[in-house]
Design a protein around this motif. Structure first.
Motif, short mmCIF file in Angstrom:
data_model
loop_
_atom_site.label_atom_id
_atom_site.label_comp_id
_atom_site.label_asym_id
_atom_site.label_seq_id
_atom_site.Cartn_x
_atom_site.Cartn_y
_atom_site.Cartn_z
N TRP A 502 0.79 -1.22 0.00
CA TRP A 502 0.00 0.00 0.00
C TRP A 502 0.83 1.28 0.00
CZ3 TRP A 502 -4.71 -1.07 3.75
CH2 TRP A 502 -5.57 -1.98 3.14
N TYR A 503 2.12 1.19 -0.27
CA TYR A 503 2.93 2.39 -0.45
C TYR A 503 2.94 2.74 -1.94
CZ TYR A 503 5.06 3.15 4.17
OH TYR A 503 5.29 3.47 5.48
N LEU A 504 2.42 3.92 -2.26
CA LEU A 504 2.28 4.33 -3.66
C LEU A 504 3.61 4.71 -4.31
CD1 LEU A 504 -0.94 6.47 -3.18
CD2 LEU A 504 -0.82 4.27 -4.35
N ASP A 505 4.64 4.95 -3.49
CA ASP A 505 5.94 5.32 -4.06
C ASP A 505 6.79 4.11 -4.42
OD1 ASP A 505 6.14 4.82 -1.21
OD2 ASP A 505 8.19 5.53 -1.31
N HIS A 506 6.37 2.91 -3.98
CA HIS A 506 7.18 1.73 -4.27
C HIS A 506 7.15 1.42 -5.77
CE1 HIS A 506 7.93 -0.40 -0.20
NE2 HIS A 506 8.07 0.91 -0.10
N GLY A 507 8.28 0.96 -6.25
CA GLY A 507 8.44 0.72 -7.67
C GLY A 507 9.09 1.88 -8.40
N PHE A 508 9.32 2.98 -7.68
CA PHE A 508 9.93 4.16 -8.29
C PHE A 508 11.33 4.43 -7.74
CE2 PHE A 508 5.43 4.66 -8.93
CZ PHE A 508 5.34 5.13 -10.23
N TRP A 509 11.79 3.59 -6.80
CA TRP A 509 13.13 3.78 -6.27
C TRP A 509 13.64 2.44 -5.73
CZ3 TRP A 509 13.83 2.65 -1.07
CH2 TRP A 509 12.69 2.62 -0.28
N GLY A 510 14.95 2.28 -5.78
CA GLY A 510 15.61 1.12 -5.20
C GLY A 510 15.07 -0.20 -5.71
N ALA A 511 15.00 -1.16 -4.80
CA ALA A 511 14.54 -2.50 -5.15
C ALA A 511 13.07 -2.71 -4.82
CB ALA A 511 15.38 -3.54 -4.41
N THR A 512 12.35 -1.60 -4.59
CA THR A 512 10.94 -1.72 -4.23
C THR A 512 10.12 -2.18 -5.43
OG1 THR A 512 10.57 0.62 -4.74
CG2 THR A 512 11.08 0.04 -2.46
N ARG A 513 8.98 -2.77 -5.14
CA ARG A 513 8.11 -3.34 -6.17
C ARG A 513 6.85 -2.50 -6.32
NH1 ARG A 513 4.85 -9.10 -5.56
NH2 ARG A 513 3.59 -8.92 -7.46
N TYR A 514 6.51 -2.19 -7.55
CA TYR A 514 5.31 -1.43 -7.84
C TYR A 514 4.07 -2.28 -7.59
CZ TYR A 514 1.89 1.28 -10.57
OH TYR A 514 0.79 1.99 -10.98
N SER A 515 3.09 -1.69 -6.92
CA SER A 515 1.80 -2.37 -6.72
C SER A 515 0.77 -1.77 -7.66
CB SER A 515 1.32 -2.21 -5.27
OG SER A 515 2.06 -3.00 -4.38
N ASN A 516 0.27 -2.58 -8.59
CA ASN A 516 -0.85 -2.09 -9.39
C ASN A 516 -2.13 -2.19 -8.56
OD1 ASN A 516 -1.71 -4.79 -9.49
ND2 ASN A 516 -0.87 -5.13 -11.52
N TRP A 517 -3.24 -1.71 -9.11
CA TRP A 517 -4.45 -1.65 -8.31
C TRP A 517 -4.93 -3.04 -7.90
CZ3 TRP A 517 -9.22 -3.81 -9.05
CH2 TRP A 517 -9.53 -4.29 -10.33
N ARG A 518 -4.69 -4.03 -8.74
CA ARG A 518 -5.12 -5.39 -8.41
C ARG A 518 -4.38 -5.91 -7.18
NH1 ARG A 518 -5.61 -5.02 -13.90
NH2 ARG A 518 -7.53 -5.89 -14.82
N ARG A 519 -3.08 -5.65 -7.12
CA ARG A 519 -2.31 -6.10 -5.97
C ARG A 519 -2.75 -5.35 -4.71
NH1 ARG A 519 3.40 -5.16 -4.13
NH2 ARG A 519 3.99 -7.05 -3.00
N MET A 520 -3.01 -4.07 -4.84
CA MET A 520 -3.49 -3.31 -3.70
C MET A 520 -4.86 -3.80 -3.24
SD MET A 520 -2.28 0.61 -4.30
CE MET A 520 -0.61 1.04 -3.81
N TYR A 521 -5.68 -4.15 -4.19
CA TYR A 521 -7.03 -4.63 -3.88
C TYR A 521 -6.99 -5.99 -3.19
CZ TYR A 521 -12.07 -5.27 -4.75
OH TYR A 521 -13.43 -5.44 -4.61
N SER A 522 -5.93 -6.75 -3.42
CA SER A 522 -5.87 -8.12 -2.92
C SER A 522 -5.60 -8.19 -1.42
CB SER A 522 -4.77 -8.91 -3.65
OG SER A 522 -3.48 -8.42 -3.30
N HIS A 523 -5.06 -7.11 -0.84
CA HIS A 523 -4.75 -7.16 0.59
C HIS A 523 -5.99 -6.82 1.41
CE1 HIS A 523 -2.55 -6.89 4.36
NE2 HIS A 523 -3.15 -5.73 4.58
N GLN A 524 -6.41 -7.75 2.26
CA GLN A 524 -7.56 -7.54 3.13
C GLN A 524 -7.10 -7.45 4.57
OE1 GLN A 524 -11.29 -7.41 2.48
NE2 GLN A 524 -10.75 -6.44 4.41
N PRO A 525 -7.25 -6.30 5.21
CA PRO A 525 -6.86 -6.20 6.62
C PRO A 525 -7.64 -7.18 7.49
CG PRO A 525 -7.21 -4.02 5.70
CD PRO A 525 -7.72 -5.00 4.68
N ARG A 526 -7.02 -7.56 8.56
CA ARG A 526 -7.64 -8.50 9.48
C ARG A 526 -8.87 -7.87 10.14
NH1 ARG A 526 -4.60 -11.02 14.86
NH2 ARG A 526 -6.47 -11.89 15.85
#
Length: 608
Positions: A502-526
């Protein structure tokens, strides 16, 4: 003579070719696709252009515009986020904003002013479907009957946001019934009402005309799954103008998110005006034009409240505090912060520039008190404050002889645990100051405050230093971490922010991975009583106002639905509704990123 015969033959041939072209020239030169709502698939574009209008089409589920199709196709039509319960007809009726009335007889007197502001926003959002001006006439009368059960105008974690919405049509008269437990629940009902409306440009001879279509029969019962549905914006690393912040809050309102977490300061800059401590912006703002004035902040709070959004201001401390705090010696106060703008930054902080508050300097706490009082005066009661509290670098404090001498006098060992005690002492003093300034501003003390997860909040340490009844822990551990669950087991309330998802800056620096909307949608908080909800975070190292909307939207909306609508619906089942939301956001003046090639948007499910 032969030449004349040849010319006559050529002329005759040209006439006959002209006749052929005339016979096969279409009446409409533009492609006239139609869209069919197909069960279990969604809206599908026709295989070839048609000249058939919906009134002559063989199916009542064939439409001349994609927005019209999306309006009624599927169990939830174009509603975002997905409601708890919804039943909807497939018929639509033309309406015009000039024939729209709001009946506030069921709204308590205390809430009428705010409710009136919310209805004005609703009407503006409806007109936005036609670019702000609805040019096609309609003789249908629409009356929205609003009922609010509670006069309470506070927006907190305990606010009831449930609502009921019904649309009933009899002839040329439409009654829209919206019942909210609070004014904020009713606002959500108004938002859903706007999402039952789409533009209509296809059913007029003059294609420049724009009308509005409303679903004629609907019933929605709805409430959020989580109390805290937040979005964080960092405005320190790169300044974000106030107009862009307001536009972002418009997007949060469209998604029924209810928290704007404002990370307004960091070691990079201090753009927040303090009436009591003007040195903060004098030494910390990037320029005179890159400052948030006290009056602008108050206006933003009101702007957000009318859209059902609560403002939480974060002053990150004791780390992430540099520029804006470096003026102490100039005024005879000593070092208010240490390690500020150190050249060999890797030894003292996680990213340049460095800076951490100086807990050995008691004047620093007096300055902090004045800042806290300013913030308490800006925020609506009961004020919710975020104290920051992450990424303290021991090496920074350990480089200061003043701090080490202070620790020795306190009996703190100069080791990791000793620095943990110093860190905890800072938060204890800061919390006491905040409580005292709350009381001074006319509020109650002992309200909850938020703090980031950190070395201090690790499950094997937190109970020693932080009161579970006062501190809400914002957990930014990776998705697979068990820290959040461990804190729940210890009795702490938490907000879930999985940084790798859920970090929108990931994928734009270092070894971080970009999350598209589907990946963001897939995480369900407990689902747990101590999980207040979650946030999506826009850190601004690599974004400013020019790129803000595309970086934030529509991915943030995916998180918004996850926090509103519990359940394990797959992302693909939500894609058509998200496409409709994207079009709605664009109509309202945002610039959301594209989801897929337009062909995919016109053929639901074909690009999954």
């Amino acid at each position: 003579m032969a030449g004349w015969i040849l010319l006559l033959v050529v002329a005759t041939t040209l006439v006959r070719c002209s006749d052929v072209v005339k016979d096969y020239t279409p009446l409409i030169y533009e492609p006239s696709w139609v869209y069919k709502c197909v069960r279990q698939e969604g809206c599908q574009r026709s295989s070839q252009p048609h000249q058939t209008t919906p009134s002559n089409a063989s199916s009542s589920l064939v439409f001349e515009s994609l927005d019209h199709c999306r309006l009624i196709c599927g169990q939830f039509g174009g509603i975002w986020p997905r409601p708890v319960f919804m039943s909807m007809g497939i018929q639509t009726v033309h309406i015009h904003p000039n024939s729209l009335r709001y009946n506030l007889n069921g709204v308590p007197a205390e809430a009428k002013e705010l409710m009136t502001e919310m209805t004005k926003i609703t009407s503006d959002n409806i007109r936005a479907e036609c670019g702000g001006e609805v040019t096609a006439e309609a003789n249908t009368s629409v009356v929205v009957y609003l009922t609010v059960k509670s006069p309470d105008l506070t927006l907190t974690w305990s606010t009831d946001e449930e609502y009921l919405l019904e649309v009933q049509t009899v002839g040329n008269n439409i009654a829209v019934l919206i019942v909210g437990e609070t004014v904020y629940g009713a606002r959500h009902g108004l938002e859903s009402f706007t999402q039952l409306i789409s533009s209509d440009r296809a059913n007029y001879d003059d294609k420049k005309k724009c009308g509005l279509l409303l679903v004629s029969e609907t019933k929605i019962k709805d409430r959020p799954a989580f109390r805290h549905r937040g979005f964080l914006l960092d405005t320190s690393r790169n300044f974000i103008p106030m107009d862009d912040i307001k536009r972002t809050i418009d997007g949060l309102a469209a998604t029924k998110m209810n928290v704007f977490h404002w990370h307004v300061t960091d070691s990079h800059s201090f753009p927040l005006e303090s009436i009591r401590v003007p040195q903060f912006t004098r030494y910390g703002a990037y320029s005179p034009s890159e400052i948030y004035s006290t009056e602008e902040v108050r206006q933003l709070v009101s702007y957000a409240r009318a859209r059902g959004v609560r403002i939480i201001i974060e002053i990150d401390a004791p780390a992430h505090a540099g520029n804006g705090w470096q003026w102490g010696n100039d005024y005879g106060y000593g070092d208010l912060a240490v390690c500020v703008n150190e050249k060999k930054w890797r030894k003292f902080c996680i990213q340049p520039p460095c800076g951490q508050l100086n807990p050995a300097n008691q004047v620093m706490y007096r300055v902090l008190r004045n800042l806290y009082r300013d913030i308490a005066d800006m925020l609506p009661k009961p004020q919710l404050f975020h104290m920051g509290g992450d990424e303290v670098f021991i090496e920074c404090w350990n480089s200061s002889q003043e701090i080490k001498s202070y620790m020795a006098n306190k009996g703190f060992a100069i080791n990791q645990e000793g620095f943990m005690r110093l860190w905890a002492e800072f938060h204890a003093k800061a919390l006491q100051i905040w409580d005292e300034e709350l009381v001074a501003s006319g509020s109650k003390a002992n309200e909850s405050v938020m703090i980031w997860s950190s070395d201090l909040t690790m499950p094997d340490r937190i109970q020693k230093y932080l009161n579970k009844n006062r501190f809400v822990i914002e957990v930014w551990e990776p998705e697979e971490s068990d820290v959040l669950d461990q804190l729940i087991d210890l009795g702490y309330r938490v907000v879930d922010v999985p940084k790798d998802v859920w970090y929108l800056d990931h994928g734009f620096w270092g070894a971080t991975r970009y999350s598209n909307w589907r990946r963001m949608y897939s995480h369900q908080p407990r689902r747990h009583s101590q999980v207040l909800g979650g946030e999506v975070a826009m850190w601004s190292e690599y974004v400013d106002s020019l790129a803000l909307d595309g970086r934030v939207w529509p991915r943030t909306a995916a998180v918004g639905e996850r926090l509103w609508s519990a359940g394990a619906q797959p992302a693909e089942a939500a894609s058509a509704r998200l496409s409709r939301l994207r079009a709605r956001l664009a109509a309202r003046g945002l610039r959301p990123d594209v989801l897929a090639p337009e062909w995919c948007a016109q053929h639901d499910g074909k690009c999954s």
